[in-house]
Design a protein around this motif. Structure first.
Motif, PDB file in Angstrom:
ATOM      1  N   GLU A  37      -9.663   0.974  -3.586  1.00  0.00           N
ATOM      2  CA  GLU A  37      -8.887   1.729  -2.622  1.00  0.00           C
ATOM      3  C   GLU A  37      -9.525   1.565  -1.259  1.00  0.00           C
ATOM      4  N   CYS A  38      -8.707   1.377  -0.220  1.00  0.00           N
ATOM      5  CA  CYS A  38      -9.225   1.228   1.129  1.00  0.00           C
ATOM      6  C   CYS A  38      -9.859   2.549   1.560  1.00  0.00           C
ATOM      7  N   ASP A  39     -11.080   2.491   2.057  1.00  0.00           N
ATOM      8  CA  ASP A  39     -11.784   3.704   2.466  1.00  0.00           C
ATOM      9  C   ASP A  39     -11.327   4.233   3.819  1.00  0.00           C
ATOM     10  N   ILE A  40     -10.486   3.499   4.524  1.00  0.00           N
ATOM     11  CA  ILE A  40      -9.975   3.990   5.807  1.00  0.00           C
ATOM     12  C   ILE A  40      -8.585   4.579   5.639  1.00  0.00           C
ATOM     13  N   CYS A  41      -7.644   3.811   5.083  1.00  0.00           N
ATOM     14  CA  CYS A  41      -6.260   4.284   4.983  1.00  0.00           C
ATOM     15  C   CYS A  41      -5.904   4.832   3.600  1.00  0.00           C
ATOM     16  N   SER A  42      -6.804   4.758   2.646  1.00  0.00           N
ATOM     17  CA  SER A  42      -6.634   5.293   1.287  1.00  0.00           C
ATOM     18  C   SER A  42      -5.523   4.626   0.486  1.00  0.00           C
ATOM     19  N   THR A  43      -5.121   3.424   0.859  1.00  0.00           N
ATOM     20  CA  THR A  43      -4.114   2.728   0.075  1.00  0.00           C
ATOM     21  C   THR A  43      -4.793   1.949  -1.050  1.00  0.00           C
ATOM     22  N   GLU A  44      -4.071   1.800  -2.159  1.00  0.00           N
ATOM     23  CA  GLU A  44      -4.600   1.078  -3.308  1.00  0.00           C
ATOM     24  C   GLU A  44      -4.606  -0.420  -3.009  1.00  0.00           C
ATOM     25  N   ILE A  45      -5.684  -1.085  -3.363  1.00  0.00           N
ATOM     26  CA  ILE A  45      -5.788  -2.530  -3.208  1.00  0.00           C
ATOM     27  C   ILE A  45      -5.408  -3.132  -4.549  1.00  0.00           C
ATOM     28  N   ALA A  46      -4.273  -3.833  -4.570  1.00  0.00           N
ATOM     29  CA  ALA A  46      -3.715  -4.351  -5.819  1.00  0.00           C
ATOM     30  C   ALA A  46      -4.605  -5.431  -6.419  1.00  0.00           C
ATOM     31  N   ALA A  47      -4.499  -5.605  -7.717  1.00  0.00           N
ATOM     32  CA  ALA A  47      -5.258  -6.643  -8.421  1.00  0.00           C
ATOM     33  C   ALA A  47      -4.878  -8.016  -7.884  1.00  0.00           C
ATOM     34  N   SER A  48      -5.848  -8.902  -7.832  1.00  0.00           N
ATOM     35  CA  SER A  48      -5.696 -10.293  -7.376  1.00  0.00           C
ATOM     36  C   SER A  48      -5.409 -10.431  -5.890  1.00  0.00           C
ATOM     37  N   THR A  49      -5.671  -9.384  -5.109  1.00  0.00           N
ATOM     38  CA  THR A  49      -5.490  -9.502  -3.662  1.00  0.00           C
ATOM     39  C   THR A  49      -6.849  -9.504  -2.977  1.00  0.00           C
ATOM     40  N   SER A  60     -14.814  -0.302   0.576  1.00  0.00           N
ATOM     41  CA  SER A  60     -13.780  -1.336   0.561  1.00  0.00           C
ATOM     42  C   SER A  60     -12.786  -1.122   1.687  1.00  0.00           C
ATOM     43  N   LEU A  61     -12.274  -2.232   2.232  1.00  0.00           N
ATOM     44  CA  LEU A  61     -11.226  -2.185   3.254  1.00  0.00           C
ATOM     45  C   LEU A  61     -10.105  -3.128   2.859  1.00  0.00           C
ATOM     46  N   CYS A  62      -8.865  -2.689   3.072  1.00  0.00           N
ATOM     47  CA  CYS A  62      -7.730  -3.589   2.872  1.00  0.00           C
ATOM     48  C   CYS A  62      -7.701  -4.578   4.041  1.00  0.00           C
ATOM     49  N   ASN A  63      -6.903  -5.616   3.897  1.00  0.00           N
ATOM     50  CA  ASN A  63      -6.827  -6.638   4.945  1.00  0.00           C
ATOM     51  C   ASN A  63      -6.393  -6.059   6.281  1.00  0.00           C
ATOM     52  N   THR A  64      -5.422  -5.152   6.261  1.00  0.00           N
ATOM     53  CA  THR A  64      -4.895  -4.579   7.497  1.00  0.00           C
ATOM     54  C   THR A  64      -5.979  -3.830   8.261  1.00  0.00           C
ATOM     55  N   CYS A  65      -6.720  -2.978   7.585  1.00  0.00           N
ATOM     56  CA  CYS A  65      -7.773  -2.206   8.257  1.00  0.00           C
ATOM     57  C   CYS A  65      -8.917  -3.106   8.707  1.00  0.00           C
ATOM     58  N   TYR A  66      -9.233  -4.139   7.909  1.00  0.00           N
ATOM     59  CA  TYR A  66     -10.294  -5.071   8.297  1.00  0.00           C
ATOM     60  C   TYR A  66      -9.922  -5.786   9.593  1.00  0.00           C
ATOM     61  N   ILE A  67      -8.672  -6.248   9.680  1.00  0.00           N
ATOM     62  CA  ILE A  67      -8.222  -6.942  10.886  1.00  0.00           C
ATOM     63  C   ILE A  67      -8.239  -6.001  12.081  1.00  0.00           C
ATOM     64  N   LYS A  68      -7.793  -4.762  11.880  1.00  0.00           N
ATOM     65  CA  LYS A  68      -7.797  -3.792  12.979  1.00  0.00           C
ATOM     66  C   LYS A  68      -9.216  -3.501  13.451  1.00  0.00           C
ATOM     67  N   LEU A  69     -10.154  -3.387  12.502  1.00  0.00           N
ATOM     68  CA  LEU A  69     -11.550  -3.165  12.892  1.00  0.00           C
ATOM     69  C   LEU A  69     -12.112  -4.383  13.614  1.00  0.00           C
ATOM     70  N   ALA A  70     -11.809  -5.570  13.101  1.00  0.00           N
ATOM     71  CA  ALA A  70     -12.351  -6.796  13.687  1.00  0.00           C
ATOM     72  C   ALA A  70     -11.811  -7.047  15.088  1.00  0.00           C
ATOM     73  N   THR A  71     -10.567  -6.654  15.332  1.00  0.00           N
ATOM     74  CA  THR A  71      -9.970  -6.876  16.649  1.00  0.00           C
ATOM     75  C   THR A  71     -10.172  -5.698  17.589  1.00  0.00           C
ATOM     76  N   GLY A  72     -10.768  -4.626  17.082  1.00  0.00           N
ATOM     77  CA  GLY A  72     -11.055  -3.473  17.925  1.00  0.00           C
ATOM     78  C   GLY A  72      -9.878  -2.552  18.138  1.00  0.00           C
ATOM     79  N   THR A  73      -8.818  -2.688  17.340  1.00  0.00           N
ATOM     80  CA  THR A  73      -7.656  -1.815  17.497  1.00  0.00           C
ATOM     81  C   THR A  73      -7.712  -0.583  16.599  1.00  0.00           C
ATOM     82  N   LEU A  74      -8.770  -0.448  15.815  1.00  0.00           N
ATOM     83  CA  LEU A  74      -8.947   0.705  14.945  1.00  0.00           C
ATOM     84  C   LEU A  74     -10.356   1.210  15.116  1.00  0.00           C
TER      85      LEU A  74
END
Length: 181
Positions: A37-49, A60-74
């Motif tokens: 589960e993403c520790d920022i947005c609390s969404t479940e990270i599906a198997a094989s993703t 853990s971070l989902c792709n969306t939150c990781y990108i937002k953190l990396a680009t400074g938008t979160l």
């Protein structure tokens, strides 16, 4: 031939490398099961993703939150789930349900708005939605019908069976759907 990947990774090339709260660099991984589960947005990270995480810290971070953190938008300290267009805060339970069934944002916003007024029955309503959407051929269509029922006042959330029915369910080891029949 494709382009050559940089050894230091895309996030590092942008100048920002997301880290866990303990300061460890996040590593790209693939979820072997649906236990993440993403520790920022609390969404479940599906198997094989793909996701990004720190195994020692169980972070853990989902792709969306990781990108937002990396680009400074979160902001790393911001753990609220908000709609990108309206800025409205989306309840994590509503967001999880809608993400699991790939419900589009406009329907998620309608569900979130109607659920804000259902404080006393919120948990039972969400549980009933999970049960009903599980077998749906078109989860988005069924969810819209349930939202209309909520607006009309005819939607009934999940209720516990009476004690005598519960005894029968346990005595005869009836199927899990028996309380709902």
């Amino acid at each position: 031939m494709g382009r050559k990947r940089k050894d230091d990774g895309d996030a590092n090339a942008m100048g920002v490398l997301p880290i866990c709260p303990s300061g460890h660099a996040l590593q790209r991984s693939v979820a072997d099961d649906a236990e993440y589960e993403c520790d920022i947005c609390s969404t479940e990270i599906a198997a094989s993703t793909c996701f990004f995480g720190c195994r020692p810290c169980d972070y853990s971070l989902c792709n969306t939150c990781y990108i937002k953190l990396a680009t400074g938008t979160l902001d790393a300290a911001d753990d609220s789930t908000a709609d990108a267009i309206t800025g409205a805060r989306i309840d994590p339970d509503v967001a999880e349900l809608c993400e699991h069934y790939n419900i589009e944002d406009r329907i998620m916003l309608k569900l979130n708005a109607i659920m804000k007024d259902r404080h006393s029955t919120f948990a039972c309503d969400i549980e009933k939605l999970w049960d009903e959407l599980r077998g749906a051929r078109s989860p988005a269509g069924l969810l819209m019908a349930k939202i209309r029922q909520m607006q009309d006042g005819t939607f009934v959330g999940k209720v516990n069976p009476p004690k005598d029915v519960q005894r029968l369910i346990e005595k005869y080891r009836l199927h899990n759907d028996a309380p709902n029949k």
